[in-house]
Write a protein that holds these residues in place. Structure first.
Motif, short mmCIF file in Angstrom:
data_model
loop_
_atom_site.label_atom_id
_atom_site.label_comp_id
_atom_site.label_asym_id
_atom_site.label_seq_id
_atom_site.Cartn_x
_atom_site.Cartn_y
_atom_site.Cartn_z
N MET A 190 0.76 -1.17 0.16
CA MET A 190 -0.13 0.11 0.11
C MET A 190 0.98 1.32 0.00
O MET A 190 1.83 1.36 0.30
CB MET A 190 -0.89 -0.01 1.17
CG MET A 190 -2.13 -1.09 1.29
SD MET A 190 -3.41 -0.54 2.10
CE MET A 190 -2.95 -1.19 3.77
N ALA A 191 0.37 2.26 -0.37
CA ALA A 191 1.12 3.65 -0.55
C ALA A 191 0.08 4.61 -0.21
O ALA A 191 -1.24 4.90 -0.39
CB ALA A 191 1.29 3.72 -1.93
N LYS A 192 0.54 5.69 0.59
CA LYS A 192 0.28 7.02 1.03
C LYS A 192 0.27 7.87 -0.07
O LYS A 192 1.13 8.03 -0.72
CB LYS A 192 0.84 7.32 2.03
CG LYS A 192 -0.09 7.70 3.32
CD LYS A 192 0.63 8.52 4.46
CE LYS A 192 0.64 9.86 4.32
NZ LYS A 192 1.69 10.85 5.56
N SER B 249 -6.21 -3.10 -10.31
CA SER B 249 -5.63 -1.70 -10.27
C SER B 249 -6.70 -0.96 -9.32
O SER B 249 -6.29 -0.20 -8.36
CB SER B 249 -5.53 -1.34 -11.38
OG SER B 249 -6.56 -0.88 -12.16
N LEU B 250 -8.09 -1.07 -9.58
CA LEU B 250 -9.07 -0.16 -8.62
C LEU B 250 -8.82 -0.80 -7.12
O LEU B 250 -9.11 0.16 -6.31
CB LEU B 250 -10.60 -0.38 -9.34
CG LEU B 250 -11.25 0.51 -8.52
CD1 LEU B 250 -11.46 1.73 -9.26
CD2 LEU B 250 -12.79 0.11 -8.23
N GLN B 251 -8.74 -2.06 -6.91
CA GLN B 251 -8.57 -2.45 -5.55
C GLN B 251 -7.37 -1.98 -4.67
O GLN B 251 -7.35 -1.33 -3.55
CB GLN B 251 -8.37 -4.05 -5.39
CG GLN B 251 -10.11 -4.60 -5.75
CD GLN B 251 -10.06 -6.18 -5.81
OE1 GLN B 251 -9.02 -6.78 -6.33
NE2 GLN B 251 -11.26 -6.64 -5.79
N LYS B 252 -6.32 -1.73 -5.68
CA LYS B 252 -5.14 -1.13 -5.17
C LYS B 252 -5.38 0.22 -4.72
O LYS B 252 -4.97 1.03 -3.83
CB LYS B 252 -3.88 -1.22 -6.12
CG LYS B 252 -2.52 -0.77 -5.49
CD LYS B 252 -1.43 -0.81 -6.62
CE LYS B 252 -0.29 -0.19 -5.74
NZ LYS B 252 -0.43 1.03 -5.06
N LEU B 253 -6.19 0.91 -5.52
CA LEU B 253 -6.29 2.51 -5.47
C LEU B 253 -7.14 2.35 -4.17
O LEU B 253 -7.01 3.28 -3.10
CB LEU B 253 -7.24 2.91 -6.56
CG LEU B 253 -7.80 4.43 -6.40
CD1 LEU B 253 -6.75 5.43 -5.95
CD2 LEU B 253 -8.48 4.87 -7.51
N LEU B 254 -8.17 1.58 -3.77
CA LEU B 254 -9.08 1.49 -2.57
C LEU B 254 -8.16 1.46 -1.56
O LEU B 254 -8.32 2.14 -0.43
CB LEU B 254 -10.06 0.60 -2.77
CG LEU B 254 -11.19 0.71 -3.59
CD1 LEU B 254 -11.94 -0.41 -4.02
CD2 LEU B 254 -12.01 2.02 -3.10
N ASP B 255 -7.20 0.38 -1.55
CA ASP B 255 -6.24 0.07 -0.39
C ASP B 255 -5.37 1.35 -0.06
O ASP B 255 -5.18 1.66 0.94
CB ASP B 255 -5.23 -1.18 -0.66
CG ASP B 255 -5.94 -2.37 -0.96
OD1 ASP B 255 -7.04 -2.58 -0.34
OD2 ASP B 255 -5.57 -3.33 -1.53
N ASP B 256 -5.04 2.20 -0.98
CA ASP B 256 -4.01 3.32 -0.76
C ASP B 256 -4.90 4.24 -0.29
O ASP B 256 -4.36 5.23 0.52
CB ASP B 256 -3.43 3.70 -2.10
CG ASP B 256 -2.39 2.72 -2.65
OD1 ASP B 256 -2.03 1.72 -2.01
OD2 ASP B 256 -2.04 2.72 -4.06
N MET B 257 -6.19 4.72 -0.84
CA MET B 257 -7.07 5.65 -0.27
C MET B 257 -7.29 5.40 1.25
O MET B 257 -7.23 6.38 2.24
CB MET B 257 -8.35 5.48 -0.79
CG MET B 257 -8.26 6.18 -2.41
SD MET B 257 -9.76 6.04 -3.27
CE MET B 257 -11.00 7.05 -2.15
N GLY C 169 -13.28 9.74 6.48
CA GLY C 169 -13.82 9.38 5.10
C GLY C 169 -13.00 9.93 3.91
O GLY C 169 -12.13 10.80 4.19
N LEU C 170 -12.78 9.31 2.81
CA LEU C 170 -11.90 9.89 1.61
C LEU C 170 -12.52 9.52 0.43
O LEU C 170 -12.91 8.33 0.15
CB LEU C 170 -10.43 9.34 1.66
CG LEU C 170 -9.52 10.00 0.96
CD1 LEU C 170 -9.15 11.63 1.48
CD2 LEU C 170 -8.09 9.42 1.00
N ALA C 171 -12.67 10.70 -0.57
CA ALA C 171 -13.06 10.30 -1.84
C ALA C 171 -12.06 10.53 -3.06
O ALA C 171 -11.18 11.30 -2.65
CB ALA C 171 -14.28 11.46 -2.19
N ALA C 172 -12.06 9.79 -3.91
CA ALA C 172 -10.89 9.67 -4.98
C ALA C 172 -10.61 11.11 -5.30
O ALA C 172 -9.55 11.30 -5.65
CB ALA C 172 -11.26 8.61 -5.99
#
Ligand code: NI
Length: 174
Positions: free
Chosen positions: A1-3, A27-35, A46-49
């Motif tokens: 994961m990445a901040k 790739s979307l799941q990776k974005l969800l993990d990073d978020m 909460g956080l939105a893309a």
């Protein structure tokens, strides 16, 4: 994961209407993990893309209170949509990671029902009240280019933006 870096008011991406996600893939799941990691690191609920510079209809939320010994309860919502809301409303103080260190009282629906796809792309629906209802409405607003400061009076917004600008000047001078 990445901040990920958090984009702040008045960055124009925060005003854009985000596009629907066609497919929940790796790739979307990776974005969800990073978020989620980014949200936890910033101690947000909460956080939105769009807040991480990606104009897609994705949000993450966790309303658990770890300081009260609660385990994490991460929620991943893809293409979330409010399909029902109560007539009754409620006003609570809100903050936003894109409007740092500011808070204002915002009126929201007391209860909402949201249709969405989960981390695995499964269609789901949830009904929420309390903090989760507020977080859902706040984050779904982000997907439509709306910040909570757009939902307060012009005078209150002007005062809040002045305070934000003052804070930034102080940070620059440190
Ligand atoms: Ni926000």
């Amino acid at each position: 994961m990445a901040k990920l870096p958090i984009f702040e008011y008045p960055h124009p991406i925060l005003k854009q209407i985000a596009s629907r996600v066609e497919k929940v893939d790796g790739s979307l799941q990776k974005l969800l993990d990073d978020m989620l990691e980014t949200m936890y690191a910033a101690q947000g609920v909460g956080l939105a893309a769009p807040q991480v510079g990606i104009s897609k209809r994705i949000i993450v939320i966790d309303t658990a209170h770890p300081d009260e010994g609660e385990s994490p309860r991460p929620l991943y919502l893809v293409n979330p949509e409010i399909v029902w809301h109560s007539q009754e409303e409620s006003s609570q103080f809100e903050g936003c990671l894109s409007v740092p260190e500011q808070r204002a009282e915002v009126t929201r629906y007391l209860e909402v029902r949201v249709h969405y796809q989960d981390y695995n792309g499964e269609e789901r629906e949830m009904t929420a009240d309390g903090l989760l209802s507020i977080a859902l409405q706040h984050e779904i607003d982000h997907l439509d280019g709306i910040l909570y400061i757009d939902r307060i009076s012009r005078l209150k917004r002007q005062i809040l933006i002045k305070k934000l600008q003052k804070l930034r000047r102080e940070e620059e001078n440190q």
